[in-house]
Motif scaffolding. Structure first.
Motif, PDB file in Angstrom:
ATOM      1  N   ALA A 171      -6.000 -15.136  12.638  1.00 54.90           N
ATOM      2  CA  ALA A 171      -6.066 -15.778  11.322  1.00 54.90           C
ATOM      3  C   ALA A 171      -6.285 -14.748  10.226  1.00 54.90           C
ATOM      4  CB  ALA A 171      -7.195 -16.814  11.314  1.00 54.90           C
ATOM      5  N   LEU A 172      -7.131 -13.743  10.496  1.00 52.97           N
ATOM      6  CA  LEU A 172      -7.374 -12.685   9.513  1.00 52.97           C
ATOM      7  C   LEU A 172      -6.083 -11.927   9.197  1.00 52.97           C
ATOM      8  CD1 LEU A 172     -10.792 -11.181  10.680  1.00 52.97           C
ATOM      9  CD2 LEU A 172     -10.338 -12.358   8.527  1.00 52.97           C
ATOM     10  N   LEU A 173      -5.331 -11.576  10.240  1.00 52.44           N
ATOM     11  CA  LEU A 173      -4.083 -10.846  10.019  1.00 52.44           C
ATOM     12  C   LEU A 173      -3.081 -11.678   9.221  1.00 52.44           C
ATOM     13  CD1 LEU A 173      -3.593  -9.040  13.444  1.00 52.44           C
ATOM     14  CD2 LEU A 173      -4.120  -8.009  11.231  1.00 52.44           C
ATOM     15  N   GLN A 174      -3.022 -12.962   9.480  1.00 50.71           N
ATOM     16  CA  GLN A 174      -2.121 -13.832   8.721  1.00 50.71           C
ATOM     17  C   GLN A 174      -2.531 -13.885   7.260  1.00 50.71           C
ATOM     18  OE1 GLN A 174      -2.474 -17.440  11.016  1.00 50.71           O
ATOM     19  NE2 GLN A 174      -0.796 -16.892  12.403  1.00 50.71           N
ATOM     20  N   LEU A 175      -3.831 -13.942   7.000  1.00 53.12           N
ATOM     21  CA  LEU A 175      -4.321 -13.964   5.621  1.00 53.12           C
ATOM     22  C   LEU A 175      -4.066 -12.629   4.921  1.00 53.12           C
ATOM     23  CD1 LEU A 175      -7.675 -15.898   6.103  1.00 53.12           C
ATOM     24  CD2 LEU A 175      -5.647 -16.697   4.869  1.00 53.12           C
ATOM     25  N   ILE A 176      -4.219 -11.518   5.656  1.00 60.05           N
ATOM     26  CA  ILE A 176      -3.952 -10.201   5.064  1.00 60.05           C
ATOM     27  C   ILE A 176      -2.478 -10.088   4.683  1.00 60.05           C
ATOM     28  CG2 ILE A 176      -3.796  -7.737   5.579  1.00 60.05           C
ATOM     29  CD1 ILE A 176      -6.366  -8.081   7.257  1.00 60.05           C
ATOM     30  N   ALA A 177      -1.594 -10.541   5.560  1.00 59.07           N
ATOM     31  CA  ALA A 177      -0.158 -10.515   5.251  1.00 59.07           C
ATOM     32  C   ALA A 177       0.141 -11.358   4.019  1.00 59.07           C
ATOM     33  CB  ALA A 177       0.641 -11.007   6.455  1.00 59.07           C
ATOM     34  N   GLU A 178      -0.504 -12.515   3.932  1.00 55.25           N
ATOM     35  CA  GLU A 178      -0.313 -13.383   2.760  1.00 55.25           C
ATOM     36  C   GLU A 178      -0.813 -12.694   1.488  1.00 55.25           C
ATOM     37  OE1 GLU A 178      -1.702 -17.828   1.174  1.00 55.25           O
ATOM     38  OE2 GLU A 178      -2.091 -17.211   3.245  1.00 55.25           O
ATOM     39  N   ARG A 179      -1.929 -11.996   1.601  1.00 55.61           N
ATOM     40  CA  ARG A 179      -2.479 -11.301   0.431  1.00 55.61           C
ATOM     41  C   ARG A 179      -1.562 -10.174  -0.034  1.00 55.61           C
ATOM     42  NH1 ARG A 179      -5.454  -7.675  -2.158  1.00 55.61           N
ATOM     43  NH2 ARG A 179      -7.367  -8.349  -3.243  1.00 55.61           N
ATOM     44  N   LEU A 180      -1.002  -9.429   0.908  1.00 60.37           N
ATOM     45  CA  LEU A 180      -0.093  -8.348   0.548  1.00 60.37           C
ATOM     46  C   LEU A 180       1.161  -8.883  -0.139  1.00 60.37           C
ATOM     47  CD1 LEU A 180      -0.380  -6.047   3.695  1.00 60.37           C
ATOM     48  CD2 LEU A 180      -1.349  -5.664   1.420  1.00 60.37           C
TER      49      LEU A 180
ATOM     50  N   VAL B  60       2.392  -9.926  -7.773  1.00 62.66           N
ATOM     51  CA  VAL B  60       1.633  -9.515  -8.961  1.00 62.66           C
ATOM     52  C   VAL B  60       2.337  -8.369  -9.664  1.00 62.66           C
ATOM     53  CG1 VAL B  60      -0.482  -8.350  -9.702  1.00 62.66           C
ATOM     54  CG2 VAL B  60      -0.631 -10.333  -8.219  1.00 62.66           C
ATOM     55  N   ARG B  61       2.790  -7.379  -8.888  1.00 61.56           N
ATOM     56  CA  ARG B  61       3.463  -6.228  -9.497  1.00 61.56           C
ATOM     57  C   ARG B  61       4.731  -6.663 -10.220  1.00 61.56           C
ATOM     58  NH1 ARG B  61       2.713  -2.130 -12.507  1.00 61.56           N
ATOM     59  NH2 ARG B  61       4.103  -0.357 -12.158  1.00 61.56           N
ATOM     60  N   ARG B  62       5.481  -7.577  -9.624  1.00 59.56           N
ATOM     61  CA  ARG B  62       6.699  -8.046 -10.290  1.00 59.56           C
ATOM     62  C   ARG B  62       6.358  -8.819 -11.561  1.00 59.56           C
ATOM     63  NH1 ARG B  62       8.224  -8.943  -4.782  1.00 59.56           N
ATOM     64  NH2 ARG B  62       7.623 -11.140  -4.879  1.00 59.56           N
ATOM     65  N   ALA B  63       5.217  -9.497 -11.557  1.00 58.68           N
ATOM     66  CA  ALA B  63       4.831 -10.311 -12.706  1.00 58.68           C
ATOM     67  C   ALA B  63       4.261  -9.481 -13.854  1.00 58.68           C
ATOM     68  CB  ALA B  63       3.805 -11.362 -12.286  1.00 58.68           C
ATOM     69  N   LYS B  64       3.702  -8.298 -13.542  1.00 52.77           N
ATOM     70  CA  LYS B  64       3.069  -7.496 -14.594  1.00 52.77           C
ATOM     71  C   LYS B  64       3.790  -6.170 -14.779  1.00 52.77           C
ATOM     72  CE  LYS B  64      -0.540  -5.234 -11.812  1.00 52.77           C
ATOM     73  NZ  LYS B  64      -1.984  -5.020 -11.649  1.00 52.77           N
ATOM     74  N   ALA B  65       5.104  -6.203 -14.781  1.00 58.07           N
ATOM     75  CA  ALA B  65       5.888  -4.998 -15.005  1.00 58.07           C
ATOM     76  C   ALA B  65       5.485  -4.356 -16.331  1.00 58.07           C
ATOM     77  CB  ALA B  65       7.375  -5.341 -15.020  1.00 58.07           C
ATOM     78  N   GLY B  66       5.285  -3.039 -16.290  1.00 55.82           N
ATOM     79  CA  GLY B  66       4.882  -2.323 -17.493  1.00 55.82           C
ATOM     80  C   GLY B  66       3.387  -2.202 -17.670  1.00 55.82           C
ATOM     81  N   VAL B  67       2.614  -2.852 -16.807  1.00 56.00           N
ATOM     82  CA  VAL B  67       1.156  -2.788 -16.876  1.00 56.00           C
ATOM     83  C   VAL B  67       0.654  -1.858 -15.780  1.00 56.00           C
ATOM     84  CG1 VAL B  67      -0.986  -4.122 -16.764  1.00 56.00           C
ATOM     85  CG2 VAL B  67       1.071  -5.130 -17.777  1.00 56.00           C
TER      86      VAL B  67
END
Length: 247
Positions: free
Chosen positions: A21-30, A36-43
């Motif tokens: 379950a931890l590994l599945q949550l880590i994959a989801e977080r990544l 996030v990076r795609r959403a905050k381009a230029g930041v």
């Protein structure tokens, strides 16, 4: 009547279930980090105040988990997330005995980020200044006998690198009043929720209510409790904001 002795195989199956379950949550977080990076381009990728505030909240909520363990786990998670989000590089100065212990850097930034080492603090600072997503890890300013470094004056009034700030302490956990090393970048200053502000002065200016941390020539470095904003002048300038240690 005593409690029954638990079956070791049942416990091991439960541990395996939790690990999966931890590994599945880590994959989801990544995956969320990539979004996030795609959403905050230029930041800027690295936002140390948000990171430290988040880790502090988690450490307080995880009452049965040691704070250093919480910090280490999230250092690795954030390292992987930051590496996935963009080209963030650590510029580590090898000057000074406080950075002989490589675990100090790993404990704060994890293992996923690319690292470039430099023989001196000035070289690491210059490389970071030229790197849009760079972070320099340098010996913390300190009074004698440790205070042989004066790199922090470049961030002060009239300095060559006024756009840079001291943004994080190494290590993040503990009870020490002052860090062994600091992280410096061109990221903006913002509060984490429990901070001390670093003010650099020159020409003999004294910060009322501040604690003197280092002196170099006519420059002095003071810390003030809380997140303090002052109008920059030819004699005073805020050069950093350090989150208080998690202890």
């Amino acid at each position: 009547m005593s409690d029954p002795i638990p079956d070791i195989e049942t416990i091991r199956r439960e541990i395996d279930r939790v690990d999966t379950a931890l590994l599945q949550l880590i994959a989801e977080r990544l995956e969320l980090s990539a979004q996030v990076r795609r959403a905050k381009a230029g930041v800027r990728v690295w936002r140390p105040s948000r990171e430290d505030g988040h880790v502090r909240t988690l450490a307080r909520a995880a009452k049965q988990t040691p704070t250093p363990l919480v910090s280490t786990i999230w250092a690795e998670l954030m390292s992987a997330s930051l590496a996935a989000q963009g080209p963030m590089t650590l510029h580590v100065a090898l000057e000074g005995d406080i950075l002989d212990n490589w675990s100090l850097v790993r404990d704060r930034f994890g293992a996923a980020l690319p690292v470039v080492t430099h023989p001196t603090t000035s070289a690491a600072l210059a490389a970071c200044y030229a790197d849009a997503e760079g972070v320099a890890v340098l010996p913390a300013p300190a009074p004698p006998p440790r205070g042989m470094q004066n790199w922090w004056t470049a961030l002060g009034p009239g300095g060559a690198m006024e756009g840079m700030h001291i943004l994080a302490r190494l290590p993040r956990t503990g009870v020490a009043d002052w860090p062994r090393a600091v992280a410096v970048a061109t990221a903006d200053l913002s509060p984490s929720g429990d901070d001390e502000t670093l003010i650099c002065t020159r020409g003999g200016d004294v910060v009322a209510g501040g604690k003197l941390r280092a002196v170099s020539g006519d420059f002095a470095l003071y810390s003030m409790p809380g997140f303090v904003e002052i109008t920059p002048s030819v004699t005073q300038r805020v050069i950093g904001c350090l989150p208080k240690p998690l202890g």
